[in-house]
Design a protein around this motif. Structure first.
Motif, PDB file in Angstrom:
ATOM      1  N   THR A  14       0.838  -1.192   0.000  1.00 14.97           N
ATOM      2  CA  THR A  14       0.000   0.000   0.000  1.00 14.97           C
ATOM      3  C   THR A  14       0.880   1.251   0.000  1.00 14.97           C
ATOM      4  O   THR A  14       2.019   1.232   0.462  1.00 14.97           O
ATOM      5  CB  THR A  14      -0.935   0.053   1.229  1.00 14.97           C
ATOM      6  OG1 THR A  14      -0.137   0.025   2.414  1.00 14.97           O
ATOM      7  CG2 THR A  14      -1.903  -1.115   1.228  1.00 14.97           C
ATOM      8  N   ALA A  16       0.056   5.679   0.330  1.00 15.89           N
ATOM      9  CA  ALA A  16      -0.908   6.781   0.410  1.00 15.89           C
ATOM     10  C   ALA A  16      -0.145   8.073   0.642  1.00 15.89           C
ATOM     11  O   ALA A  16       0.860   8.105   1.357  1.00 15.89           O
ATOM     12  CB  ALA A  16      -1.903   6.552   1.534  1.00 15.89           C
ATOM     13  N   GLN A  17      -0.632   9.142   0.032  1.00 12.79           N
ATOM     14  CA  GLN A  17       0.014  10.445   0.174  1.00 12.79           C
ATOM     15  C   GLN A  17      -1.034  11.536   0.061  1.00 12.79           C
ATOM     16  O   GLN A  17      -1.873  11.504  -0.831  1.00 12.79           O
ATOM     17  CB  GLN A  17       1.069  10.633  -0.918  1.00 12.79           C
ATOM     18  CG  GLN A  17       1.821  11.926  -0.838  1.00 12.79           C
ATOM     19  CD  GLN A  17       2.732  11.990   0.364  1.00 12.79           C
ATOM     20  OE1 GLN A  17       3.497  11.077   0.606  1.00 12.79           O
ATOM     21  NE2 GLN A  17       2.654  13.059   1.121  1.00 12.79           N
ATOM     22  N   GLN A  18      -0.968  12.478   0.975  1.00 10.80           N
ATOM     23  CA  GLN A  18      -1.835  13.647   0.912  1.00 10.80           C
ATOM     24  C   GLN A  18      -1.084  14.730   0.142  1.00 10.80           C
ATOM     25  O   GLN A  18       0.095  14.979   0.393  1.00 10.80           O
ATOM     26  CB  GLN A  18      -2.163  14.113   2.328  1.00 10.80           C
ATOM     27  CG  GLN A  18      -3.290  15.086   2.381  1.00 10.80           C
ATOM     28  CD  GLN A  18      -3.845  15.206   3.788  1.00 10.80           C
ATOM     29  OE1 GLN A  18      -3.775  14.278   4.565  1.00 10.80           O
ATOM     30  NE2 GLN A  18      -4.386  16.368   4.090  1.00 10.80           N
ATOM     31  N   ARG A  73      -6.111  13.218  -1.396  1.00  9.21           N
ATOM     32  CA  ARG A  73      -5.279  12.075  -1.025  1.00  9.21           C
ATOM     33  C   ARG A  73      -5.294  11.054  -2.154  1.00  9.21           C
ATOM     34  O   ARG A  73      -6.347  10.752  -2.708  1.00  9.21           O
ATOM     35  CB  ARG A  73      -5.846  11.445   0.244  1.00  9.21           C
ATOM     36  CG  ARG A  73      -5.122  10.242   0.748  1.00  9.21           C
ATOM     37  CD  ARG A  73      -5.811   9.761   2.038  1.00  9.21           C
ATOM     38  NE  ARG A  73      -5.180   8.589   2.559  1.00  9.21           N
ATOM     39  CZ  ARG A  73      -5.622   7.355   2.346  1.00  9.21           C
ATOM     40  NH1 ARG A  73      -6.698   7.153   1.630  1.00  9.21           N
ATOM     41  NH2 ARG A  73      -4.995   6.337   2.868  1.00  9.21           N
ATOM     42  N   ALA A  75      -4.185   7.077  -2.941  1.00  8.88           N
ATOM     43  CA  ALA A  75      -3.801   5.815  -2.304  1.00  8.88           C
ATOM     44  C   ALA A  75      -3.699   4.744  -3.379  1.00  8.88           C
ATOM     45  O   ALA A  75      -4.432   4.751  -4.362  1.00  8.88           O
ATOM     46  CB  ALA A  75      -4.823   5.428  -1.243  1.00  8.88           C
ATOM     47  N   THR A  77      -2.945   0.422  -3.910  1.00 10.47           N
ATOM     48  CA  THR A  77      -2.842  -0.904  -3.330  1.00 10.47           C
ATOM     49  C   THR A  77      -2.497  -1.882  -4.438  1.00 10.47           C
ATOM     50  O   THR A  77      -3.122  -1.864  -5.493  1.00 10.47           O
ATOM     51  CB  THR A  77      -4.170  -1.328  -2.673  1.00 10.47           C
ATOM     52  OG1 THR A  77      -4.570  -0.316  -1.751  1.00 10.47           O
ATOM     53  CG2 THR A  77      -4.036  -2.639  -1.941  1.00 10.47           C
ATOM     54  N   THR A 138     -14.443   9.325  -2.211  1.00 11.22           N
ATOM     55  CA  THR A 138     -13.297   8.614  -2.774  1.00 11.22           C
ATOM     56  C   THR A 138     -13.727   8.021  -4.095  1.00 11.22           C
ATOM     57  O   THR A 138     -14.702   7.274  -4.159  1.00 11.22           O
ATOM     58  CB  THR A 138     -12.820   7.492  -1.829  1.00 11.22           C
ATOM     59  OG1 THR A 138     -12.395   8.073  -0.602  1.00 11.22           O
ATOM     60  CG2 THR A 138     -11.670   6.704  -2.453  1.00 11.22           C
TER      61      THR A 138
END
Length: 184
Positions: A14, A16-18, A73, A75, A77, A138
């Motif tokens: 995984t 994720a980054q804002q 954000r 993300a 996966t 999302t």
């Protein structure tokens, strides 16, 4: 006597980054996803489609989902078993849901916008929208590799030993790397 049953690993990576809700943030989302997929050794066909989807979803988040002072954000996966990738982009504008089709009459050919989700739906195997409490949404898309083959590890007949590992076998390659069938 006991028998050892080989198990497939169900590793999931995984990321994720804002990011800031700016054009620069959208560009950075695309570059970060491309870098992550390269590091995970995802098949080039899946990576290319995932990067294209990320670029469009991030641009939509910046253009249509922007709220002053709020970020978006991204993300990612990667499922090791299938080689598939899920991309999620979350923005703070939950009241502005994307529409899956342009509606009756389609999109006029001279308009500059309105084709974004068509650019997501075409390369994605599946996509959708989910609420992101308290007020966001999302938008997600999934890309699968049609050539991904999951190979069970070969087992060693000696008791007390794990599965045999052959140099260069599928178990030793990165799990998101797919094995393409031979070309006839």
């Amino acid at each position: 006597m006991y028998a050892i049953t080989p198990h497939q690993h169900s590793t999931v990576w995984t990321f994720a980054q804002q990011l800031s809700s700016t054009r620069r943030g959208a560009r950075l989302a695309r570059l970060l996803v491309a870098e992550r997929l390269t590091a995970w050794e995802v098949s080039p066909s899946v990576a290319e489609r995932a990067v294209q989807i990320t670029a469009e979803l991030a641009a939509n988040a910046v253009l249509h989902g922007r709220v002053q002072g709020r970020d978006f954000r991204v993300a990612l996966t990667c499922a090791a078993v299938s080689g598939g990738v899920r991309i999620e982009v979350t923005d703070p504008r939950g009241e502005r849901l994307p529409t899956p089709s342009p509606g009756p009459g389609g999109i006029p050919s001279d308009t500059e916008s309105g084709r974004g989700l068509l650019l997501v739906a075409a390369p994605a195997d599946r996509w959708g929208v989910e609420p992101y409490p308290p007020s966001g949404k999302t938008v997600w898309a999934e890309v699968e590799d049609p050539f991904a083959r999951v190979q069970a590890p070969a087992s060693d007949s000696s008791p007390g030993r794990g599965p045999a590992r052959n140099p260069g076998s599928a178990e030793q390659r990165h799990p998101c790397t797919t094995v393409s069938p031979p070309v006839p």
